[in-house]
Design a protein around this motif. Sequence first.
Motif, mmCIF file in Angstrom:
data_model
loop_
_atom_site.group_PDB
_atom_site.id
_atom_site.type_symbol
_atom_site.label_atom_id
_atom_site.label_comp_id
_atom_site.label_asym_id
_atom_site.label_seq_id
_atom_site.Cartn_x
_atom_site.Cartn_y
_atom_site.Cartn_z
ATOM 1 N N ALA A 42 6.060 21.377 22.539
ATOM 2 C CA ALA A 42 7.207 22.271 22.396
ATOM 3 C C ALA A 42 8.482 21.461 22.223
ATOM 4 C CB ALA A 42 7.324 23.173 23.625
ATOM 5 N N LYS A 43 9.412 21.996 21.446
ATOM 6 C CA LYS A 43 10.718 21.359 21.331
ATOM 7 C C LYS A 43 11.300 21.150 22.723
ATOM 8 C CE LYS A 43 12.101 24.871 18.993
ATOM 9 N NZ LYS A 43 12.945 25.858 18.273
ATOM 10 N N PRO A 44 11.871 19.988 23.021
ATOM 11 C CA PRO A 44 12.282 18.900 22.129
ATOM 12 C C PRO A 44 11.266 17.777 21.964
ATOM 13 C CG PRO A 44 13.202 18.525 24.286
ATOM 14 C CD PRO A 44 12.441 19.827 24.379
ATOM 15 N N ASP A 45 10.022 17.986 22.292
ATOM 16 C CA ASP A 45 8.990 16.966 22.111
ATOM 17 C C ASP A 45 8.967 16.523 20.648
ATOM 18 O OD1 ASP A 45 6.474 15.619 21.708
ATOM 19 O OD2 ASP A 45 5.734 16.550 23.544
ATOM 20 N N PRO A 46 9.104 15.229 20.376
ATOM 21 C CA PRO A 46 9.154 14.773 18.986
ATOM 22 C C PRO A 46 7.889 15.081 18.197
ATOM 23 C CG PRO A 46 8.956 12.905 20.499
ATOM 24 C CD PRO A 46 9.254 14.107 21.336
ATOM 25 N N ARG A 47 6.790 15.380 18.877
ATOM 26 C CA ARG A 47 5.539 15.644 18.158
ATOM 27 C C ARG A 47 5.614 16.895 17.299
ATOM 28 N NH1 ARG A 47 1.255 15.615 22.879
ATOM 29 N NH2 ARG A 47 3.054 16.595 23.914
ATOM 30 N N ILE A 48 6.361 17.912 17.749
ATOM 31 C CA ILE A 48 6.423 19.136 16.956
ATOM 32 C C ILE A 48 7.290 18.925 15.717
ATOM 33 C CG2 ILE A 48 8.380 20.245 18.149
ATOM 34 C CD1 ILE A 48 6.691 22.891 17.935
ATOM 35 N N PHE A 49 8.340 18.095 15.841
ATOM 36 C CA PHE A 49 9.158 17.762 14.674
ATOM 37 C C PHE A 49 8.385 16.858 13.713
ATOM 38 C CE2 PHE A 49 12.362 18.494 18.078
ATOM 39 C CZ PHE A 49 13.001 19.587 17.501
ATOM 40 N N ALA A 50 7.614 15.928 14.265
ATOM 41 C CA ALA A 50 6.789 15.056 13.419
ATOM 42 C C ALA A 50 5.744 15.865 12.677
ATOM 43 C CB ALA A 50 6.128 13.981 14.272
ATOM 44 N N ALA A 51 5.214 16.899 13.337
ATOM 45 C CA ALA A 51 4.230 17.759 12.677
ATOM 46 C C ALA A 51 4.847 18.486 11.497
ATOM 47 C CB ALA A 51 3.658 18.758 13.677
ATOM 48 N N ALA A 52 6.104 18.897 11.640
ATOM 49 C CA ALA A 52 6.789 19.567 10.532
ATOM 50 C C ALA A 52 6.954 18.620 9.355
ATOM 51 C CB ALA A 52 8.148 20.084 10.996
ATOM 52 N N CYS A 53 7.448 17.422 9.616
ATOM 53 C CA CYS A 53 7.660 16.451 8.532
ATOM 54 C C CYS A 53 6.332 16.041 7.908
ATOM 55 C CB CYS A 53 8.397 15.230 9.060
ATOM 56 S SG CYS A 53 10.054 15.583 9.686
ATOM 57 N N GLY A 54 5.330 15.788 8.749
ATOM 58 C CA GLY A 54 4.033 15.392 8.228
ATOM 59 C C GLY A 54 3.399 16.464 7.388
ATOM 60 N N GLY A 55 3.528 17.723 7.817
ATOM 61 C CA GLY A 55 2.956 18.818 7.046
ATOM 62 C C GLY A 55 3.616 18.990 5.686
ATOM 63 N N LEU A 56 4.892 18.634 5.620
ATOM 64 C CA LEU A 56 5.622 18.723 4.354
ATOM 65 C C LEU A 56 5.440 17.483 3.491
ATOM 66 C CD1 LEU A 56 8.990 20.099 5.772
ATOM 67 C CD2 LEU A 56 7.407 21.379 4.315
ATOM 68 N N GLY A 57 4.947 16.409 4.089
ATOM 69 C CA GLY A 57 4.851 15.142 3.370
ATOM 70 C C GLY A 57 6.204 14.512 3.133
ATOM 71 N N LEU A 58 7.138 14.733 4.082
ATOM 72 C CA LEU A 58 8.500 14.229 3.932
ATOM 73 C C LEU A 58 8.850 13.281 5.073
ATOM 74 C CD1 LEU A 58 10.373 17.551 3.007
ATOM 75 C CD2 LEU A 58 9.600 15.742 1.437
ATOM 76 N N ARG A 59 9.822 12.402 4.810
ATOM 77 C CA ARG A 59 10.353 11.550 5.854
ATOM 78 C C ARG A 59 11.316 12.359 6.724
ATOM 79 N NH1 ARG A 59 11.142 8.747 1.191
ATOM 80 N NH2 ARG A 59 13.408 9.007 1.366
ATOM 81 N N PRO A 60 11.453 12.035 7.992
ATOM 82 C CA PRO A 60 12.358 12.800 8.867
ATOM 83 C C PRO A 60 13.780 12.894 8.328
ATOM 84 C CG PRO A 60 10.958 11.381 10.191
ATOM 85 C CD PRO A 60 10.694 11.009 8.751
ATOM 86 N N GLU A 61 14.268 11.822 7.714
ATOM 87 C CA GLU A 61 15.647 11.843 7.213
ATOM 88 C C GLU A 61 15.827 12.778 6.015
ATOM 89 O OE1 GLU A 61 13.769 7.993 5.491
ATOM 90 O OE2 GLU A 61 13.668 9.172 7.354
ATOM 91 N N GLU A 62 14.743 13.320 5.495
ATOM 92 C CA GLU A 62 14.827 14.274 4.396
ATOM 93 C C GLU A 62 14.803 15.731 4.879
ATOM 94 O OE1 GLU A 62 12.597 12.052 0.708
ATOM 95 O OE2 GLU A 62 11.301 12.708 2.375
#
Length: 255
Positions: A159-179
């Motif tokens: 759950a937010k703010p755990d970085p894993r949920i944000f990483a899952a979003a970026c990974g699922g999109l195939g994007l770098r976090p800064e994008e």
Amino acid sequence: MAEPSRTTGQIKAVCLDIDDTLVDSERASREGLRALVGTDRAWQVWRRITDEHFGDHAAGDGDFDATSAARTRAFFAAFGHEIDDAELARRESDRMAAMRRAWRLFDDALPCLDWLRATGLRLVAITNAPSAYQRRKMADVGLAGTFDTVLLSEEVGAAKPDPRIFAAACGGLGLRPEEVVHVGDRLDADAVGAVRAGMHGVWLDRRDTGRAAPDGVRVISSLFDLPELLVCDLPAVPRPAAAPAVVGEVVGLSR
């Protein structure tokens, strides 16, 4: 307004929280409390007991219905009232029905989503909520099918703010976090959590509290402000060829 330059750091996706970012969930919860006891004067007590009961559940621990019932029982117990299981079930049913009737999008939600979609940005929902409950809410307010991806803490296991949920979003999109930009109404869970995960974090301070945000966090008080922030302050967000008029005026395209 000058056209933004195209860079390798171009923003390609926007993630949004659901509750109290797109959906006026506090108002709906207050309506549920009124159905329960006839008033929302005990709102702060209800919120405290809700936080106590649902803190772990956001990441997928526990049974939602059982936790909801325990929360309501604890609320009445705080005022010295004991209720049996049958009465508890009836009151919970009435509360949930009243809350569902009150679920509404904020006025700035759809214009902002339309603008974001018109730019070609990909859209993701990231929400700390039980899956079935949250998907039903999104369907009730017309958000089903709006997002390219929906990430629910119960399904991700973080759950937010755990970085894993944000990483899952970026990974699922195939994007770098800064994008990727993440927008939400909770400073720590949404904006700070996103920044710590390497994303752009935007705090939606709907009450315009004036609270200082940490370095790296952008602050807006309405989703009507998001297009201007994206176009002017973040890397290379493309303008849509035909921006929805209501947002076009807000970001200065018609001024």
